[in-house]
Design a protein around this motif. Structure first.
Motif, PDB file in Angstrom:
ATOM      1  N   LEU A  46      20.069   4.419  51.750  1.00 21.89           N
ATOM      2  CA  LEU A  46      19.455   3.669  53.004  1.00 21.89           C
ATOM      3  C   LEU A  46      20.709   3.222  54.401  1.00 21.89           C
ATOM      4  O   LEU A  46      21.425   2.208  53.533  1.00 21.89           O
ATOM      5  CB  LEU A  46      18.629   2.705  53.329  1.00 21.89           C
ATOM      6  CG  LEU A  46      18.114   1.623  53.749  1.00 21.89           C
ATOM      7  CD1 LEU A  46      17.579   2.616  55.497  1.00 21.89           C
ATOM      8  CD2 LEU A  46      17.489   0.532  54.156  1.00 21.89           C
ATOM      9  N   VAL A  47      20.801   3.014  55.292  1.00 18.67           N
ATOM     10  CA  VAL A  47      21.621   4.060  56.747  1.00 18.67           C
ATOM     11  C   VAL A  47      21.085   2.615  57.267  1.00 18.67           C
ATOM     12  O   VAL A  47      19.790   3.157  57.867  1.00 18.67           O
ATOM     13  CB  VAL A  47      22.594   5.174  56.775  1.00 18.67           C
ATOM     14  CG1 VAL A  47      23.260   4.371  58.116  1.00 18.67           C
ATOM     15  CG2 VAL A  47      23.262   5.525  55.765  1.00 18.67           C
ATOM     16  N   VAL A  48      21.407   1.367  57.878  1.00 24.34           N
ATOM     17  CA  VAL A  48      21.075   0.861  58.985  1.00 24.34           C
ATOM     18  C   VAL A  48      22.489   1.240  59.861  1.00 24.34           C
ATOM     19  O   VAL A  48      23.717   0.671  59.598  1.00 24.34           O
ATOM     20  CB  VAL A  48      20.858  -0.561  59.122  1.00 24.34           C
ATOM     21  CG1 VAL A  48      20.690  -1.190  60.254  1.00 24.34           C
ATOM     22  CG2 VAL A  48      19.367  -1.037  58.316  1.00 24.34           C
ATOM     23  N   TYR A  49      21.774   1.502  61.368  1.00 22.39           N
ATOM     24  CA  TYR A  49      22.896   1.716  62.440  1.00 22.39           C
ATOM     25  C   TYR A  49      22.471   1.165  63.831  1.00 22.39           C
ATOM     26  O   TYR A  49      21.732   0.950  64.391  1.00 22.39           O
ATOM     27  CB  TYR A  49      22.458   3.443  63.123  1.00 22.39           C
ATOM     28  CG  TYR A  49      23.821   4.012  63.992  1.00 22.39           C
ATOM     29  CD1 TYR A  49      24.946   4.403  63.600  1.00 22.39           C
ATOM     30  CD2 TYR A  49      23.646   2.962  65.228  1.00 22.39           C
ATOM     31  CE1 TYR A  49      25.097   4.550  64.304  1.00 22.39           C
ATOM     32  CE2 TYR A  49      25.028   3.616  66.039  1.00 22.39           C
ATOM     33  CZ  TYR A  49      25.597   4.361  65.627  1.00 22.39           C
ATOM     34  OH  TYR A  49      26.535   4.913  66.876  1.00 22.39           O
ATOM     35  N   THR A  50      23.463  -0.094  63.476  1.00 22.72           N
ATOM     36  CA  THR A  50      23.229  -1.182  64.235  1.00 22.72           C
ATOM     37  C   THR A  50      24.254  -1.643  65.811  1.00 22.72           C
ATOM     38  O   THR A  50      25.222  -1.069  65.646  1.00 22.72           O
ATOM     39  CB  THR A  50      22.432  -2.124  63.888  1.00 22.72           C
ATOM     40  OG1 THR A  50      21.973  -3.159  64.865  1.00 22.72           O
ATOM     41  CG2 THR A  50      23.399  -2.416  63.372  1.00 22.72           C
ATOM     42  N   PHE A  51      24.797  -2.749  66.358  1.00 23.19           N
ATOM     43  CA  PHE A  51      25.431  -2.612  67.628  1.00 23.19           C
ATOM     44  C   PHE A  51      26.127  -4.063  67.560  1.00 23.19           C
ATOM     45  O   PHE A  51      25.114  -4.832  67.180  1.00 23.19           O
ATOM     46  CB  PHE A  51      24.778  -2.372  68.647  1.00 23.19           C
ATOM     47  CG  PHE A  51      24.325  -1.026  68.561  1.00 23.19           C
ATOM     48  CD1 PHE A  51      24.967  -0.225  69.196  1.00 23.19           C
ATOM     49  CD2 PHE A  51      22.407  -1.239  68.796  1.00 23.19           C
ATOM     50  CE1 PHE A  51      23.715   1.419  69.114  1.00 23.19           C
ATOM     51  CE2 PHE A  51      22.047  -0.019  68.863  1.00 23.19           C
ATOM     52  CZ  PHE A  51      22.257   0.935  68.800  1.00 23.19           C
ATOM     53  N   ASP A  52      27.667  -4.312  67.499  1.00 21.49           N
ATOM     54  CA  ASP A  52      27.854  -5.588  67.631  1.00 21.49           C
ATOM     55  C   ASP A  52      28.504  -5.312  68.960  1.00 21.49           C
ATOM     56  O   ASP A  52      29.878  -4.915  68.938  1.00 21.49           O
ATOM     57  CB  ASP A  52      29.060  -5.363  66.547  1.00 21.49           C
ATOM     58  CG  ASP A  52      30.080  -7.813  66.539  1.00 21.49           C
ATOM     59  OD1 ASP A  52      28.648  -8.475  66.593  1.00 21.49           O
ATOM     60  OD2 ASP A  52      31.016  -7.373  66.174  1.00 21.49           O
ATOM     61  N   PRO A  53      28.478  -6.215  69.930  1.00 21.52           N
ATOM     62  CA  PRO A  53      27.135  -6.978  70.149  1.00 21.52           C
ATOM     63  C   PRO A  53      26.085  -6.090  70.466  1.00 21.52           C
ATOM     64  O   PRO A  53      26.312  -5.017  70.514  1.00 21.52           O
ATOM     65  CB  PRO A  53      27.611  -8.509  71.276  1.00 21.52           C
ATOM     66  CG  PRO A  53      28.062  -7.454  72.016  1.00 21.52           C
ATOM     67  CD  PRO A  53      28.799  -6.716  70.909  1.00 21.52           C
ATOM     68  N   PRO A  54      24.620  -6.863  69.989  1.00 24.36           N
ATOM     69  CA  PRO A  54      23.218  -5.729  70.195  1.00 24.36           C
ATOM     70  C   PRO A  54      23.322  -6.301  72.210  1.00 24.36           C
ATOM     71  O   PRO A  54      24.101  -7.010  72.445  1.00 24.36           O
ATOM     72  CB  PRO A  54      22.561  -6.968  70.426  1.00 24.36           C
ATOM     73  CG  PRO A  54      22.919  -8.118  69.023  1.00 24.36           C
ATOM     74  CD  PRO A  54      24.531  -8.038  69.330  1.00 24.36           C
TER      75      PRO A  54
END
Length: 183
Positions: A46-54
């Motif tokens: 499982l890969v979560v692709y997210t952002f920093d910062p949102p």
């Protein structure tokens, strides 16, 4: 859980979920759990692709609900194998829909799961429909609270601003303790 920056992770196969995941609230948890179930069914990570910062924190100067350290902790507890933390800035925000799709292709997702209202690429020009042209992509339905209202990071921020901390934690799905938004 192993963490990467954008354009670093390459996999043979995976199931992926994409989103800002600020707060990792009950709606986010449901989305990640659905993707985890699918990853287990395929026998892939499982890969979560997210952002920093949102993005909302970057563009609208919204309060960040979880620090990067807290986000990593919550994602690990949810059984995420890999997380891509894209450094969200003006350059990243200017990426084309096609550039983002090419990057996702490097991870060979069997399925991609996104939440309601998902958009990506320059000026939010990409949608789940764009993903569906290339990948098996699905939009998870909105998750609501017991009062029937949609759980969202925006709503949780509003509850914190109105000092309705207990209700905010109910929507976050965890007991009150240290969260960046209330420190």
């Amino acid at each position: 859980m192993k963490c990467f920056l954008s354009n670093q992770l390459k996999l043979q196969q995976c199931v992926m979920t994409i989103g800002a995941f600020d707060g990792i609230h009950r709606g986010h948890q449901a989305l990640i759990r659905k993707a985890k179930t699918q990853a287990e069914a395929y026998g892939v990570p499982l890969v979560v692709y997210t952002f920093d910062p949102p993005p909302k924190v970057y563009f609208q100067k919204q309060t960040m609900l979880t620090s990067l350290t807290e986000k990593k902790k919550f994602l690990q507890e949810l059984g995420v194998d890999y997380t891509v933390f894209a450094s969200f800035d003006q350059t990243y925000a200017a990426r084309s829909v096609q550039d983002f799709i090419v990057e996702l292709g490097e991870m060979n997702p069997q399925e991609i799961w996104v939440g309601p209202g998902f958009h990506f690429g320059k000026e939010k020009s990409g949608s789940v429909e764009d993903l569906q042209k290339i990948f098996q992509a699905y939009q998870h339905p909105a998750v609501t609270c017991s009062a029937g209202e949609v759980i969202s990071s925006t709503r949780i921020r509003q509850l914190f601003q109105r000092q309705q901390v207990e209700q905010a934690y109910v929507l976050l799905g965890r007991e009150p303790y240290s969260l960046s938004a209330v420190q």
